[in-house]
Design a protein around this motif. Structure first.
Motif, short mmCIF file in Angstrom:
data_model
loop_
_atom_site.label_atom_id
_atom_site.label_comp_id
_atom_site.label_asym_id
_atom_site.label_seq_id
_atom_site.Cartn_x
_atom_site.Cartn_y
_atom_site.Cartn_z
N MET A 161 4.41 44.42 16.60
CA MET A 161 3.64 45.34 16.86
C MET A 161 2.12 44.33 17.89
O MET A 161 2.85 43.47 18.06
CB MET A 161 2.74 45.63 15.45
CG MET A 161 0.95 46.32 15.52
SD MET A 161 0.83 47.03 16.71
CE MET A 161 -0.34 47.85 16.88
N THR A 162 2.27 45.12 19.06
CA THR A 162 0.74 44.56 20.35
C THR A 162 -0.39 45.11 20.10
O THR A 162 -0.80 45.98 20.48
CB THR A 162 2.13 44.47 21.38
OG1 THR A 162 2.71 44.00 21.45
CG2 THR A 162 0.93 43.93 23.10
N GLY A 163 -1.55 44.57 19.76
CA GLY A 163 -2.81 44.85 20.23
C GLY A 163 -3.48 43.38 20.32
O GLY A 163 -3.41 42.79 20.61
N ASP A 164 -4.77 44.18 20.47
CA ASP A 164 -6.37 43.07 20.55
C ASP A 164 -7.12 43.16 20.28
O ASP A 164 -8.10 42.61 20.22
CB ASP A 164 -6.23 43.15 22.32
CG ASP A 164 -7.11 44.32 22.26
OD1 ASP A 164 -6.67 45.96 22.15
OD2 ASP A 164 -8.20 43.96 23.26
N GLY A 165 -7.26 44.30 19.14
CA GLY A 165 -8.64 44.58 17.92
C GLY A 165 -8.14 44.34 16.85
O GLY A 165 -7.44 44.04 16.65
N VAL A 195 7.16 41.29 13.52
CA VAL A 195 6.48 40.44 14.65
C VAL A 195 5.37 41.12 15.16
O VAL A 195 5.41 41.81 15.78
CB VAL A 195 7.11 39.39 15.96
CG1 VAL A 195 6.98 38.84 17.05
CG2 VAL A 195 8.76 39.42 15.45
N GLY A 196 4.13 40.22 15.50
CA GLY A 196 2.53 40.56 15.43
C GLY A 196 2.21 40.36 17.57
O GLY A 196 2.82 38.68 17.15
N PHE A 197 2.19 40.08 18.17
CA PHE A 197 1.68 40.51 19.18
C PHE A 197 0.54 40.42 19.70
O PHE A 197 -0.21 41.04 19.39
CB PHE A 197 3.02 40.83 20.27
CG PHE A 197 4.10 40.26 20.69
CD1 PHE A 197 4.45 39.49 21.57
CD2 PHE A 197 5.43 40.84 20.01
CE1 PHE A 197 5.84 38.70 21.35
CE2 PHE A 197 6.63 40.58 20.24
CZ PHE A 197 6.79 40.06 20.33
N ALA A 198 -0.35 39.05 20.30
CA ALA A 198 -2.02 39.48 20.02
C ALA A 198 -1.89 39.02 21.41
O ALA A 198 -1.08 38.38 21.82
CB ALA A 198 -2.31 38.21 19.38
N ILE A 199 -2.36 40.52 21.97
CA ILE A 199 -3.30 39.66 23.75
C ILE A 199 -4.46 38.79 23.94
O ILE A 199 -5.17 39.14 23.02
CB ILE A 199 -3.77 41.37 23.99
CG1 ILE A 199 -2.29 42.26 24.62
CG2 ILE A 199 -4.53 41.07 25.70
CD1 ILE A 199 -1.79 41.75 25.62
N GLY A 200 -4.12 37.45 24.50
CA GLY A 200 -5.06 36.28 24.31
C GLY A 200 -6.10 37.33 25.41
O GLY A 200 -7.24 36.44 24.55
N THR A 201 -6.33 38.21 26.62
CA THR A 201 -7.74 38.62 26.14
C THR A 201 -8.76 39.45 25.04
O THR A 201 -9.96 39.80 24.88
CB THR A 201 -8.09 39.36 27.13
OG1 THR A 201 -6.70 40.26 27.17
CG2 THR A 201 -7.30 38.82 28.20
N GLY A 202 -7.77 39.33 23.76
CA GLY A 202 -8.65 39.67 22.74
C GLY A 202 -9.53 39.04 21.69
O GLY A 202 -9.87 38.53 21.97
N THR A 203 -9.45 40.05 20.27
CA THR A 203 -10.03 39.14 19.55
C THR A 203 -9.94 38.00 18.96
O THR A 203 -8.41 37.70 19.04
CB THR A 203 -11.00 40.56 18.13
OG1 THR A 203 -9.77 40.51 18.15
CG2 THR A 203 -11.54 41.33 19.38
N ASP A 204 -10.50 37.18 18.65
CA ASP A 204 -9.82 35.77 17.75
C ASP A 204 -9.32 36.18 16.58
O ASP A 204 -8.20 35.97 15.82
CB ASP A 204 -10.72 34.58 17.10
CG ASP A 204 -11.86 34.25 18.67
OD1 ASP A 204 -11.09 34.07 19.38
OD2 ASP A 204 -12.85 33.76 18.62
N ILE A 205 -10.03 37.55 15.48
CA ILE A 205 -9.24 37.94 14.89
C ILE A 205 -7.35 38.55 15.14
O ILE A 205 -6.47 38.24 13.81
CB ILE A 205 -9.71 38.86 14.02
CG1 ILE A 205 -10.93 38.39 13.05
CG2 ILE A 205 -9.11 39.77 12.27
CD1 ILE A 205 -12.01 39.61 12.59
N ALA A 206 -7.32 39.32 15.78
CA ALA A 206 -6.34 39.50 16.70
C ALA A 206 -5.09 38.22 16.43
O ALA A 206 -4.74 38.74 16.28
CB ALA A 206 -5.84 40.62 17.26
#
Length: 757
Positions: A640-644, A656-667
């Motif tokens: 899963m890839t998200g930023d919010g 596996v969780g992918f976070a976009i680094g420009t997103g929120t700290d929680i994500a």
């Protein structure tokens, strides 16, 4: 009030430096001993670095005592910083390398001449008194070499014996000790042995100790390079910062050490200087090179209210910014910590190797004994000589030192390479699982799209309202919302110098919209479902909204006092490289799915533009995790890839969780892997690194085992009846050293990994 003594009970991460660990079986024993200590939550040892990370409510002396109780040495890292810790390790490794090389030359200084003498046809037997005296002198010299160059093996073996266990040192000590003792019996009491069995093996003892130490020295030299990623990241940190402070009523600038910068300090950065700490720009404009953190080659424009990150490079203008995160709280410090943590963690395949090795050493000892007894009772004369050769060779060639290096060396290099690509991998399990992903779920807003939508259309439904009045009203009601679409409307209104209206009784309706009161009139702004709930007639505007949605725009309805007044459309531009990145994901065989709260028409339009065929639309924030579970129930291994914030549950549930680094700290905290760039190419890069690292680990495990598996039967004499082939102990020692060299060299091949786009 919390007592002062309670502070010692806060779970903390401690790093211990281990002394005496020589193989993978040592790793499992040390980890088990530490996990048995009351208060320890986890213990992960990195054999390549000889360090162990312990998490839990326990003090260092208790941990050190537990390690020492099973025969190993341990000390707590007292480094004040990561930089200092690496310096300590580098100094220790250099000292250890020089010591090992001295031992190598001393041991081989005796072993090589003796081996060449034997190969040249020189008699390695005892017949005359003169020969006995000569070999006695050589035997005593060999004993001195065993003490100088091999005492660490014998001390380690003794400690293991006292603690009722066995490790690599046990095999080496038994093998070399047996060869030396047998040779001394030949020298001191040759008559108790048949004449054919009076053969000397001092050269085997010296050569084996020399070759194994050579393997250890090469390993120490090579493992120093595995910290390169950490060293580069630490090297990004500025040493000083220029602070602007009021002194006697006057603003003055002066340089201070980076450790002394405090939160809310005003910092100036000039062209060509590094950003000292994280902060928010309060004055000036510039372009910042963030490639060292994100991998993004193009400098990023910065102006007032923009954030800057420690370690990035100011390219042009002068900036003043307010420090928001300092010391261990900066993004760079977190990145360094994440890379270190990942390099110390084990993927599941690594734990399997540790488990195998814990049974491997005792099994080899049994094979050596059975082999010796078989040769002694059924072998040709001199049977005792064959028994000694067989047992010694089995013990030496089976040493699993390379097995302990197979996984950590690859993980350290792989995680470091990922960091170079702007990818932060949280742990070894994520590194392994990423290589097996079959379905990639992509959130739309901020992931596929820019995450910075803008107003595109304002359709007036009630002619009594002017466009500026409607925008003022919508901006007023959306001022209390944190949704990206809300911010887009507020920003659009401000750009047109339209002040937000004063709206009271604001209420956010999750997944639908917002409501409030303006001049005693109820105002509702949101999607079609929200209008239906309030029985608001939409008439022909549904068709207009549908056309907007088909263009990839998000239509929203505004109603005042139960009457539709406008339809406002907002569009979020697709990222420049999303189409190419998604094409790359599909080309690798992944099932790509888009997940969004947008209506079906808008979601389908965006998906069509980027080449995605499968869409989950109209998904409420709380239902995103259910969609991930739905795919998992179909047998998919889901990324899963998200930023919010609303992506966090889905990120946590995914394999596996992918976070976009420009997103929120929680994500980012909920994800296993963070992409420091906003580009989806990072997904393919992460999977590329994962697959390459897992393949490298498997190659290493094969390289570590092949010498053992192929050599043990030959050493035991299985092939002797057919080909007269019995492995020499010296060859066994060389093969064992070669296995370590093979593993280390192969792991370092990962450094050559390149992007494939």
């Amino acid at each position: 009030m919390k007592r002062l003594s309670d502070s010692t009970q806060i779970p903390v991460r401690q790093e211990l430096i281990i002394d005496g660990a020589s193989c993978a079986s040592c790793v499992s024993k040390i980890e088990q001993a530490l996990r048995a200590v009351t208060g320890v939550e986890s213990a992960e040892m990195n054999f390549a670095l000889r360090t162990v990370i312990v998490t839990g409510k326990v003090d260092s002396p208790s941990l050190i005592k537990a390690v020492e109780a099973i025969g190993y040495g341990a000390k707590s890292s007292n480094a004040a910083s990561d930089d200092e810790l690496l310096d300590q390790k580098q100094i220790a490794d250099e000292k250890y390398y020089k010591q090992l090389m001295k031992q190598v030359w001393v041991a081989l200084g005796l072993g090589i001449p003796l081996m060449l003498y034997g190969l040249a046809g020189g008699p390695m037997t005892v017949v005359t008194l003169q020969e006995r005296m000569l070999w006695l002198a050589i035997g005593l010299i060999c004993a001195g070499i065993m003490y100088f160059a091999g005492k660490h093996f014998y001390i380690g073996a003794w400690k293991s014996f006292v603690n009722h266990s066995a490790n690599m040192d046990t095999l080496i000590a038994l093998g070399t000790g047996t060869a030396w003792l047998y040779s001394m019996v030949v020298v001191l009491a040759p008559t108790i042995l048949p004449e054919m069995a009076r053969h000397i093996y001092f050269e085997a003892t010296a050569m084996i100790i020399g070759l194994i130490n050579l393997g250890l020295a090469l390993e120490v030299k090579a493992r120093g390079r595995t910290s390169d990623a950490i060293k580069r990241l630490i090297g990004l940190q500025a040493k000083t910062a220029r602070i602007v402070r009021e002194v006697n009523g006057k603003s003055q600038e002066f340089d201070i050490a980076i450790e002394q910068v405090q939160r809310d300090d005003i910092v100036r950065v000039r062209p060509g200087e590094k950003i000292a700490v994280d902060g928010i720009v309060i004055q000036g404009t510039s372009h910042i090179d963030e490639s060292m953190l994100t991998g993004e080659p193009m400098p990023v424009a910065k102006a007032e209210h923009d954030t800057v990150a420690a370690g990035t490079l100011n390219k042009s203008g002068s900036l003043l910014y307010k420090a928001t995160h300092v010391g261990k709280d900066t993004a760079l410090a977190h990145i360094i910590n994440m890379v270190k943590q990942a390099q110390n963690s084990k993927p599941p395949i690594g734990r399997l190797a540790d488990t195998i090795s814990s049974y491997f050493v005792p099994s080899i000892m049994i094979i050596a004994i059975v082999s010796a007894l078989t040769w002694l009772n059924y072998g040709p004369e001199p049977s005792i000589a064959f028994a000694v050769i067989s047992a010694t060779t089995v013990l030496i060639i089976a040493c699993p030192c390379a097995l302990g290096l197979a996984t950590p060396m690859s993980v350290m290099v792989g995680v470091g390479k990922a960091a170079e690509f702007g990818i932060l991998i949280r742990n070894g399990a994520a590194l392994q699982t990423a290589s097996k992903v079959t379905a990639m779920v992509l959130d739309k807003t901020g992931t596929i799209t820019q995450g910075a939508p803008t107003v595109t259309d304002v359709v007036i439904a009630d002619a009594t309202y002017a466009e500026r009045e409607l925008l003022s009203l919508v901006a007023g009601i959306e001022s209390g919302s944190e949704h990206p679409l809300a911010q887009a409307i507020v920003d659009f209104s401000l750009q047109k110098n339209i002040a937000p209206a004063a709206v009271s009784e604001f209420e956010a309706i999750a997944g639908h919209g917002v409501s409030g009161v303006y001049q005693e009139q109820q105002v509702i702004f949101g999607n079609q479902a929200l209008m239906m709930q309030h029985n608001i007639a939409l008439n022909d505007f549904v068709a207009q909204a549908q056309k907007l949605a088909e263009q990839g725009k998000t239509p929203m309805y505004l109603a005042v006092d139960q009457k539709l007044t406008a339809v406002i459309a907002v569009a979020d531009a697709i990222k420049a490289d999303s189409i190419a990145a998604i094409k790359r994901l599909k080309a690798s065989g992944l099932r790509v799915v888009m997940l969004t709260g947008d209506n079906r028409a808008t979601a389908t339009a965006v998906a069509k533009k980027v080449g995605i065929n499968e869409v989950f639309s109209d998904v409420q924030p709380e239902d995103k995790a259910d969609k991930v579970a739905q795919l998992q129930a179909q047998g998919e291994i889901v990324a899963m890839t998200g930023d919010g914030i609303n992506d966090a549950p889905a990120l946590a549930l995914a394999n596996v969780g992918f976070a976009i680094g420009t997103g929120t700290d929680i994500a980012i905290e909920s994800a296993d892997i963070t992409l420091m760039r906003g580009s989806l190419h990072g997904l393919s890069d992460a999977i590329l690194v994962s697959k390459a690292t897992l393949a490298n680990i498997k190659q290493n495990l094969f390289g570590a085992f092949i010498y053992n598996v192929a050599g043990i039967p030959v050493a035991a004499g299985v092939l002797y009846p057919f080909y007269g082939l019995l492995l020499n102990p010296v060859v066994a020692g060389a093969a064992m050293a070669l296995s370590s060299l093979t593993v280390v060299s192969n792991a370092n091949r990962l450094r050559l990994l390149k992007h494939k786009y």
